[in-house]
Scaffold this motif. Sequence first.
Motif, short mmCIF file in Angstrom:
data_model
loop_
_atom_site.label_atom_id
_atom_site.label_comp_id
_atom_site.label_asym_id
_atom_site.label_seq_id
_atom_site.Cartn_x
_atom_site.Cartn_y
_atom_site.Cartn_z
N THR A 18 50.09 40.46 41.12
CA THR A 18 48.94 40.53 40.47
C THR A 18 47.88 39.43 40.90
OG1 THR A 18 49.48 41.70 38.60
CG2 THR A 18 47.45 40.30 38.21
N PRO A 19 46.84 39.40 41.37
CA PRO A 19 46.03 38.25 41.81
C PRO A 19 45.44 37.66 40.78
CG PRO A 19 45.05 40.21 42.52
CD PRO A 19 46.37 40.85 41.89
N ALA A 20 45.17 36.26 40.90
CA ALA A 20 44.62 35.57 40.16
C ALA A 20 43.22 36.08 39.90
CB ALA A 20 44.49 34.03 40.76
N ILE A 21 42.76 36.29 38.69
CA ILE A 21 41.68 37.02 38.31
C ILE A 21 40.71 35.96 37.61
CG2 ILE A 21 40.56 39.00 36.96
CD1 ILE A 21 43.36 40.27 37.54
N SER A 35 43.90 39.63 47.22
CA SER A 35 44.31 38.27 46.99
C SER A 35 45.73 37.80 46.54
CB SER A 35 43.23 37.49 45.99
OG SER A 35 42.01 37.75 46.55
N PRO A 82 48.29 35.02 44.81
CA PRO A 82 48.11 33.98 43.71
C PRO A 82 47.77 32.51 44.55
CG PRO A 82 50.16 35.25 43.52
CD PRO A 82 49.56 35.75 44.60
N TYR A 86 42.65 45.46 40.08
CA TYR A 86 43.47 44.57 39.22
C TYR A 86 42.42 43.95 38.03
CZ TYR A 86 47.57 44.40 41.99
OH TYR A 86 48.80 44.46 42.91
#
Lengths: 404, 845
Positions: free
Chosen positions: A23-26, B261, B263, B363
């Motif tokens: 999960t990308p940093a949101i 993207s 992290p 997401y």
Amino acid sequence: MKGLIILLSIGMVVLSCHKKFETPAIDPVLAGASISLEDLIASYQGSPINFNDSLSVYATVTMDESDGNLYKSTYIQAGDFALNVRLLSAGGLYVGDSIRIDLKGTVLSTYNGVLQLDAVHADNNIVKLAVDKDIKPLALSVSDVNPNLQSRLIKLENVQFIYPEIGGTYAFAEDKESKDIMVEDCDGNTVWFSNSGYANFADELVAEGNGSIMAIVGMFNGDVQLIIRSFDEIKMDAERCAGQYIVKDFNDELISTGGWHMEQIVGSDTWETNDQGAASFYCQISNFDGSNNIACESWLVSPAIDLSLINTPGLSFINASNYQGTNLEVYISTNYSGAGDPNIATWATLNPILSSGGWEWVNSGIIDLSAYTNENVVIAFKYIGSSSDGKTWEIDDIVISGKT
Amino acid sequence: MIQFSLLKLRFLLFFFLANSFLNAQEKDSIIRKVESPVFVSTLKDLNNSSPAVQAIAGLLQSSRDVFTNTAAFNFGVARFKIRGYNSNQTTIMINGIPMNDLESGNGTWYKWGGLNDVTRYAESKRWLGSNPYHFGGIGGYSNIDATPTNIRKGHQISYGITNRSYRHRLMYTFSSGVLANKWAFAGSVSARYAQEGYVKGTFYQAAGYYFAGEKQINEKHGIHFSVMGAPSYRGGQGLAVQEIYDLTDDPYYNANWGYQSLPNGEKVKRNARTSSSHMPIITLSHEWKLKNEAKLNTSVYTTFGKYRRSSLNWNDANDPRPDYYRYLPSYFENVNDPISAGVYRELWENNPAGRQIQWDNLYAANVKNLYSQENVDGIAGNTVIGNRSKYIVENRWNNSINYGVNTKYDKKITDKTKFTVGAFYQYQRNHYYKTIEDLLGGDFWLDVDRFAAQVGVDPAIQQNNLATPNHLVKVGEKFDYDYYVYNHKTTAFGQFDFMLNKMDAYAALELSHTNFYREGLNQNGKFPEDSKGDSEKSNFVNYAIKSGLTYKLSGRQFVTVNAVVKSQAPYSRDAFVSPRTRDYLVDGLENEFIYSGDISYLLRYPKLKMRFTLYHTQRKNAVWSRSFYNDAYNNFVNYSMTGVDYLHQGIEFGLEGNITTKLQGNLVVAHAQHLYTSRPTANVYVDNSAASLDQDKTIYLKNYKVGGMPQSAFSVGLKYNGKKYWFAGVNYNYYANIYLDPNPDRRTAEAVENFVTSDPQWDEVLDQTKLKDGYSVSAFIGKSFKIKDKFLAISANLNNITNNQSFQTGGYEQLRFESQSINKFPPRLAYMYGFNYFITAKLRF
């Protein structure tokens, strides 16, 4: 053989590097100052407001699209203040969701008289803070429903769908057409519901009993049109009270539906439907052709009505008039054959409250018909105009109802 | 030279005949009973056979047929199909065991992809004829001999570099030859890899392995076995509409990927449409030489494994695919919204990342979509609160298990006559289901059909599986649909071959029985009575007869004539109207009938080889089924036609001759008509509703062209064999008469009911799209070196040397359409790759 083993291992390594994505940093996209729903609603001064900056409003969802009675639309409420929210995509919000809406990119405007927050993107504008925070509906009687409650969640107790709706469906599922149906209390007060043809209950038969129903106060150009929130919240299985028996509202723009007909005795000016100056269609007649009055006698006659089914039957209608001439006459008969010249039957005169002119709509009051209990009756509206004068009469919402 | 002129005359005569044949719309009765024999089945047999037999084998050694080779190597880029047939008309075999997928009849090359050292020398004959293994299809057969002795003794390693769907290929192959203990072994492995292929966002990771053993136990008995498999993992390409190609100025625009993207902030390309498959094949065979030149071959096999394809799925949200029609400028122009049109035009033209999938946004939406579900799994009071994914990546699985046994008996009755009988039993079970590949940040996916909510107030209607209502699905878990399709096929065939002085002939007969049915594992809430358990079992009995002869004008000139009549069971892939939700069969499911014949003239001179063929094929009463997503229904629409007739007729011409001793010229011409010739009947269903959208609709399909391939093509080339083992060649290839396959629903009375013939919409709706003719120039060059006892070969294949990027090779009309504005759902199109190459170095030791 060594080569084989080496290459096998290469192959396996190549194949084993299926990447699993994290999960990308949101970014916490929704930030900024906040405004109460009350202040947001109050900020509307008649022209659309475009929100270009982040501003958060907190509220709870009071109606969603689950039953299909709304599409790309929900209602939210905070305290006594409620608002319609129009979504860019269908779904995603559910009753009881406690949400924060970032107003950036949205528009506050009115549509058909309903204040709405438009262009809300569920992904970008909304954060759900909690779920199952259902707001309690405002318990109301039918007579208390009014436009000031716009978009509020309400609950009506001891109500029923009017008699003529029984046997019909909530809407038209086949053609996906919506339908307006009337709910009444046992005191003769009524209110309209508007049901979407896309609702999952569109094809269900209207509930026959008396009980409670939850609704959102919807509006259409100033008229209240309640919206059923969920099929499961129609809880009408107690015994009916008498209620309305016959309703003729002319909203289908036709005189002759429901067994009504006209009898033309003198002249050629007849009853017609029209919606000029009113929110819905009504029935009108005039003997003025633009320059002269023409002698006229025209009857608008109901179908035969079996009053034995109704406790303490009563008649009501609304009417408006203008110009000079003879007043509208309203009659009841027990021996009219159902067709032909009404003058050969026996008619008793009824005494409604009539408009005194100036196009002012008045309610006839409830005209007691208990004397005719156990009879088959016909109601008639007789218009008379002479060659020298004649009023214009408009009538609507002719109702035969019962009393408790 | 005199002889050559005579030949030229004969060509002209045949061209003339061919043209009159094609122009004659009248289909004169085609079933000409004749044929051409092959007594030789494999290269190995060839080495053992008598010289007389060898001469005929040389004639029909199809792998050397210039037409077939050119069709495969030069016409492949334009999606050319030999005789217009799909792969289900050609029988694909390994060691004589049929490998076509029973569900669709299609070839299953993906099961052995990359094992080129093993499969390269398949014996293939892509026309009608005698077949030593099987009755075969009207498109002939292809048999891969996967026995160790078929592979050259020694070691071979090769490396290839290319810019096509993959970048690198490494292969290693060895063969032991016959060892002292009479065993022979062979093995091969390969790996192919691309981080990104020719098309942006695609990737390629594939391996292949093969191992086989063979033992001649004694004079009479021999056994052999083989194991092969080809695991692969790939990121796919999608076709787009012309508007997108124009906006992006990229004929290879691929909507399947976007940046995500990591992290650490780095952005990587991610493809939403990945696929992987691994379906090993294991065969075991016994060869028994009986008395009196009789032979009995018996094989058992199994092939099993997994295939999956991923896709985005979404709920409570807008379509996340960037090429959805409502995200195109044209959509906004059509609704008079020039401002939005401009915004989207800017995005498409100038924002290469913005016009792809926005993974980060998906997401972000999922991780803040708190949701409360009551009665999870149907358990009262079981309420679960969590982030419900609006967007997921799902896997659609089609796993299969096959096994079978076949036996074949050959007997030479005299030196000149031989007969073959064989029997095959094949079983296949396909397992279709979905799992979650990635919840994209959410906690679960709710397994209900939200679009069924409008169907009624009964909450069961939304449930995909009544055993676990309101199921919350996690990564790796099954959801939506889950069912098996079973196929059983039993086939028996017999063939009789005989040789006369001037003529060889054969005749063959096949009988088969096909049985298929569906078994649902879920009870679907919309079809509780018709979704779980076994469906009605469909049974079809079929026959096929064929015959042909080769007339030997001389030892160098031949005329062959072949004909076949056969019936064909419908494929289970086409037989169910909506197998995902229920077991209803297509109405009027019946056998298809096929008539096919060809006549050829062949020359086999040492310096001149030529084949000229006329063929004519009719398919009657075929079934045509497709599913497509229609957002007007928010669901899959299933379109089934029965009574579909096809006509394929044309010429095949291949010529290869020496101009000088070193320079060789070749010319290949294919010219054909591939047409629909009937008015089929269509029935249309939606996945989530029992009601049919259309019943017994007449489709006015007669005389539309079968699309998706050039109906005509030619290639002319030169090949030079230099001194010291070097060679080079060049071909100019031209492709013509390419059509898009007609969307049947546009060819109905209903589609044009609001128009009169003079309205422009009339033609817009009904006309078939014809693509522009195209060309490509290809070349190859290579050199071999002999270093002591080792052998090194370097070669390069160059395709589309002129970098022609404007050739639309095909595509498809979208099944969804609006007759008032036909361009709202324009066709999706494919362009030929620009310049591409494949360079290999191969070392043999």
